[in-house]
Design a protein around this motif. Sequence first.
Motif, mmCIF file in Angstrom:
data_model
loop_
_atom_site.group_PDB
_atom_site.id
_atom_site.type_symbol
_atom_site.label_atom_id
_atom_site.label_comp_id
_atom_site.label_asym_id
_atom_site.label_seq_id
_atom_site.Cartn_x
_atom_site.Cartn_y
_atom_site.Cartn_z
ATOM 1 N N MET A 114 0.839 -1.191 0.000
ATOM 2 C CA MET A 114 0.000 0.000 0.000
ATOM 3 C C MET A 114 0.875 1.243 0.000
ATOM 4 S SD MET A 114 -1.426 -0.021 3.915
ATOM 5 C CE MET A 114 -0.317 -0.173 5.317
ATOM 6 N N GLN A 115 0.325 2.310 -0.565
ATOM 7 C CA GLN A 115 0.959 3.621 -0.571
ATOM 8 C C GLN A 115 -0.053 4.635 -0.041
ATOM 9 O OE1 GLN A 115 2.088 4.172 -4.695
ATOM 10 N NE2 GLN A 115 4.141 3.398 -4.334
ATOM 11 N N LEU A 116 0.342 5.339 1.001
ATOM 12 C CA LEU A 116 -0.521 6.367 1.603
ATOM 13 C C LEU A 116 0.066 7.728 1.252
ATOM 14 C CD1 LEU A 116 -0.973 4.680 5.100
ATOM 15 C CD2 LEU A 116 -2.314 4.345 3.016
ATOM 16 N N LEU A 117 -0.714 8.561 0.575
ATOM 17 C CA LEU A 117 -0.202 9.792 -0.028
ATOM 18 C C LEU A 117 -0.944 11.025 0.469
ATOM 19 C CD1 LEU A 117 1.464 11.336 -2.235
ATOM 20 C CD2 LEU A 117 -0.386 10.757 -3.839
ATOM 21 N N ARG A 135 -2.224 3.676 -3.700
ATOM 22 C CA ARG A 135 -2.239 2.323 -4.251
ATOM 23 C C ARG A 135 -2.463 1.328 -3.121
ATOM 24 N NH1 ARG A 135 1.921 5.002 -7.138
ATOM 25 N NH2 ARG A 135 1.616 4.979 -9.395
ATOM 26 N N ALA A 136 -3.240 0.283 -3.396
ATOM 27 C CA ALA A 136 -3.423 -0.838 -2.475
ATOM 28 C C ALA A 136 -3.585 -2.076 -3.336
ATOM 29 C CB ALA A 136 -4.646 -0.623 -1.589
ATOM 30 N N ARG A 137 -2.626 -2.993 -3.252
ATOM 31 C CA ARG A 137 -2.595 -4.072 -4.244
ATOM 32 C C ARG A 137 -2.267 -5.429 -3.628
ATOM 33 N NH1 ARG A 137 0.387 -0.883 -9.319
ATOM 34 N NH2 ARG A 137 -1.273 0.687 -9.537
ATOM 35 N N LEU A 138 -2.770 -6.464 -4.280
ATOM 36 C CA LEU A 138 -2.468 -7.846 -3.937
ATOM 37 C C LEU A 138 -1.741 -8.474 -5.123
ATOM 38 C CD1 LEU A 138 -5.922 -8.911 -2.429
ATOM 39 C CD2 LEU A 138 -3.935 -7.997 -1.216
ATOM 40 N N LEU A 143 -6.864 -2.394 -5.597
ATOM 41 C CA LEU A 143 -8.060 -2.219 -4.776
ATOM 42 C C LEU A 143 -8.383 -0.767 -4.468
ATOM 43 C CD1 LEU A 143 -7.477 -5.115 -2.197
ATOM 44 C CD2 LEU A 143 -8.712 -5.185 -4.368
ATOM 45 N N SER A 144 -7.426 0.148 -4.595
ATOM 46 C CA SER A 144 -7.701 1.546 -4.279
ATOM 47 C C SER A 144 -8.553 2.182 -5.379
ATOM 48 C CB SER A 144 -6.393 2.327 -4.132
ATOM 49 O OG SER A 144 -5.790 2.545 -5.395
ATOM 50 N N ASN A 145 -9.200 3.301 -5.050
ATOM 51 C CA ASN A 145 -10.043 3.988 -6.038
ATOM 52 C C ASN A 145 -9.244 4.389 -7.268
ATOM 53 O OD1 ASN A 145 -12.171 3.707 -4.317
ATOM 54 N ND2 ASN A 145 -12.218 5.822 -3.611
ATOM 55 N N ARG A 146 -7.994 4.836 -7.060
ATOM 56 C CA ARG A 146 -7.153 5.218 -8.204
ATOM 57 C C ARG A 146 -6.794 4.004 -9.049
ATOM 58 N NH1 ARG A 146 -4.262 10.129 -7.837
ATOM 59 N NH2 ARG A 146 -3.250 9.450 -9.761
ATOM 60 N N ASP A 147 -6.639 2.845 -8.391
ATOM 61 C CA ASP A 147 -6.287 1.625 -9.126
ATOM 62 C C ASP A 147 -7.420 1.135 -10.011
ATOM 63 O OD1 ASP A 147 -3.646 1.212 -8.316
ATOM 64 O OD2 ASP A 147 -4.235 0.168 -6.493
ATOM 65 N N ILE A 148 -8.663 1.261 -9.527
ATOM 66 C CA ILE A 148 -9.789 0.632 -10.227
ATOM 67 C C ILE A 148 -10.626 1.620 -11.023
ATOM 68 C CG2 ILE A 148 -9.903 -1.161 -8.475
ATOM 69 C CD1 ILE A 148 -12.347 0.203 -7.318
ATOM 70 N N SER A 149 -10.212 2.889 -11.086
ATOM 71 C CA SER A 149 -11.003 3.894 -11.802
ATOM 72 C C SER A 149 -10.980 3.638 -13.309
ATOM 73 C CB SER A 149 -10.451 5.287 -11.515
ATOM 74 O OG SER A 149 -9.119 5.401 -11.976
ATOM 75 N N SER A 196 -17.390 -2.206 -15.323
ATOM 76 C CA SER A 196 -16.892 -2.812 -14.086
ATOM 77 C C SER A 196 -15.590 -2.152 -13.665
ATOM 78 C CB SER A 196 -16.647 -4.317 -14.293
ATOM 79 O OG SER A 196 -17.831 -4.978 -14.683
ATOM 80 N N PRO A 197 -15.305 -2.121 -12.362
ATOM 81 C CA PRO A 197 -14.035 -1.567 -11.889
ATOM 82 C C PRO A 197 -12.853 -2.325 -12.477
ATOM 83 C CG PRO A 197 -15.574 -1.868 -10.070
ATOM 84 C CD PRO A 197 -16.182 -2.551 -11.255
ATOM 85 N N ASN A 198 -11.740 -1.620 -12.664
ATOM 86 C CA ASN A 198 -10.555 -2.223 -13.280
ATOM 87 C C ASN A 198 -9.657 -2.890 -12.237
ATOM 88 O OD1 ASN A 198 -10.928 -1.540 -16.069
ATOM 89 N ND2 ASN A 198 -10.567 0.577 -15.495
ATOM 90 N N TYR A 199 -10.170 -3.953 -11.622
ATOM 91 C CA TYR A 199 -9.398 -4.617 -10.574
ATOM 92 C C TYR A 199 -8.104 -5.240 -11.106
ATOM 93 C CZ TYR A 199 -13.405 -4.296 -7.409
ATOM 94 O OH TYR A 199 -14.417 -3.826 -6.605
ATOM 95 N N ILE A 200 -8.153 -5.799 -12.307
ATOM 96 C CA ILE A 200 -7.012 -6.567 -12.801
ATOM 97 C C ILE A 200 -5.965 -5.642 -13.417
ATOM 98 C CG2 ILE A 200 -6.247 -8.383 -14.360
ATOM 99 C CD1 ILE A 200 -9.051 -9.561 -14.232
ATOM 100 N N LEU A 201 -4.775 -5.668 -12.835
ATOM 101 C CA LEU A 201 -3.625 -4.966 -13.407
ATOM 102 C C LEU A 201 -2.835 -5.918 -14.291
ATOM 103 C CD1 LEU A 201 -2.581 -3.051 -10.179
ATOM 104 C CD2 LEU A 201 -3.561 -2.027 -12.226
ATOM 105 N N ASP A 202 -2.388 -7.019 -13.710
ATOM 106 C CA ASP A 202 -1.629 -8.020 -14.459
ATOM 107 C C ASP A 202 -2.293 -9.382 -14.330
ATOM 108 O OD1 ASP A 202 0.767 -6.507 -15.377
ATOM 109 O OD2 ASP A 202 1.122 -6.271 -13.236
ATOM 110 N N ALA A 203 -2.333 -10.113 -15.428
ATOM 111 C CA ALA A 203 -2.742 -11.509 -15.443
ATOM 112 C C ALA A 203 -2.002 -12.113 -16.632
ATOM 113 C CB ALA A 203 -4.249 -11.661 -15.585
ATOM 114 N N VAL A 204 -0.798 -12.632 -16.382
ATOM 115 C CA VAL A 204 0.084 -13.022 -17.476
ATOM 116 C C VAL A 204 0.802 -14.331 -17.152
ATOM 117 C CG1 VAL A 204 1.990 -11.617 -16.547
ATOM 118 C CG2 VAL A 204 1.966 -12.211 -18.982
ATOM 119 N N VAL A 205 1.008 -15.126 -18.181
ATOM 120 C CA VAL A 205 1.766 -16.373 -18.090
ATOM 121 C C VAL A 205 3.026 -16.216 -18.920
ATOM 122 C CG1 VAL A 205 1.771 -18.837 -18.625
ATOM 123 C CG2 VAL A 205 -0.300 -17.767 -17.737
#
Length: 399
Positions: free
Chosen positions: A49-52, A75-78, A97-103, A112-121
């Motif tokens: 997480m990043q608190l700004l 930012r708040a990420r898993l 998970l943060s509002n900036r991440d999923i906007s 739908s919110p943009n939860y997925i940043l990376d999904a790669v093999v």
Amino acid sequence: MKIKMLALIMVLSAVSVGAQDVEGPKFGKGILNIVGKDSTWSMNFSARMQLLSTTSWDYSDDTYGKASSNFLVRRARLKFSGFAYSPKLKYKMELGLSNRDISGASEFTGNSPNYILDAVVMWNFYENFELWAGQTKLPGNRERVISSANLQLVDRSLLNSRFNIDRDMGLQLRHHIDVSESFVIKEMFAVSQGEGRNVTTGNLGGHQYTGRVEILPLGEFEGKGDYSGGDLKRESTPKLALGATYDFNNNAVKNRSNQGSYMANDLGFYETNISTLFIDAMFNYKGLSIMAEYSNRDAEDAIAKNSDGTATGDTVQVGNGFNVQSGYVFPSNWEVTGRYTTIDLDQNITGKDVENQYTLGLSKYIVGHKLKVQTDVSYTTIGGENDGLMYRLQLDVHF
């Protein structure tokens, strides 16, 4: 969507309860490391997480106005990573998970919110060749590919926000050549959808093609320091990385290649070919770091039009950008960093004046980039008249 989030929280809670008596990894190395009983899979689970805090002042009438403040979870990420079936078949998944991440939810992302940043093999199918499939960062400018967890200043530069090509869905082929123990060449090529991440409506224009070459004439950086802000490893010998990227988006429908806003017209969407060039360099030695980037964006026809030739009001953000920053990490793990950025968009097309920004930052690395406090102050001028000051303070915690 609420049901999905509830299910995710329940899974994480179960993992937490089940792991109460299990010794976890060292701080910064993930929350949980799991290897299958038959060693055919693994997973590392981590969170950050990043608190700004941001305070800004606009300059007008020969004085700076009232301060405007903002506090947020930037930012708040898993993150999940490991291998499946074979160590040669790796994967990475990152959720925001943060509002900036999923906007950015729209009709193009299924509203739908943009939860997925990376999904790669990532498949190491032969010697030094890797084939990537899925959604992840394109091999664009160095500053963008550096994780937001490993930045030298509070956030990336104006060059990145104006020109980066970020993430997209597609295929990437990566390869490296060890010319000698101290000379490495890396090549990357990507074919992607061309409209950014999490698009569900299908391809509206053409496809996007990205090629990148990197040269490391003095050998590999310690700990992948060529993609990490600041020389926290304090390289014992000089290290240099030179890179160049060319990106071509065929029949692009967004005003910043695969980023920005869609250019609508009376037929649906305006399409034009957009090309983007990046040239960058990174140098590290005994705590000193220097990073420089140049960008250029051009379009076949940058002014969006209707079928009768009238302008819609949208324009491709064509022009140039330059960014250079340098810092020094003291033995106490305090770092002082300076940055200069200039953005010169084509005023005849975009109507925007030259923008310059000067930033001075201070960082305290408590546990490297995994636990740090960063602060910076920026002075920005637009067209030599509209000035502004910005002060930021940020805490990063990465498990």
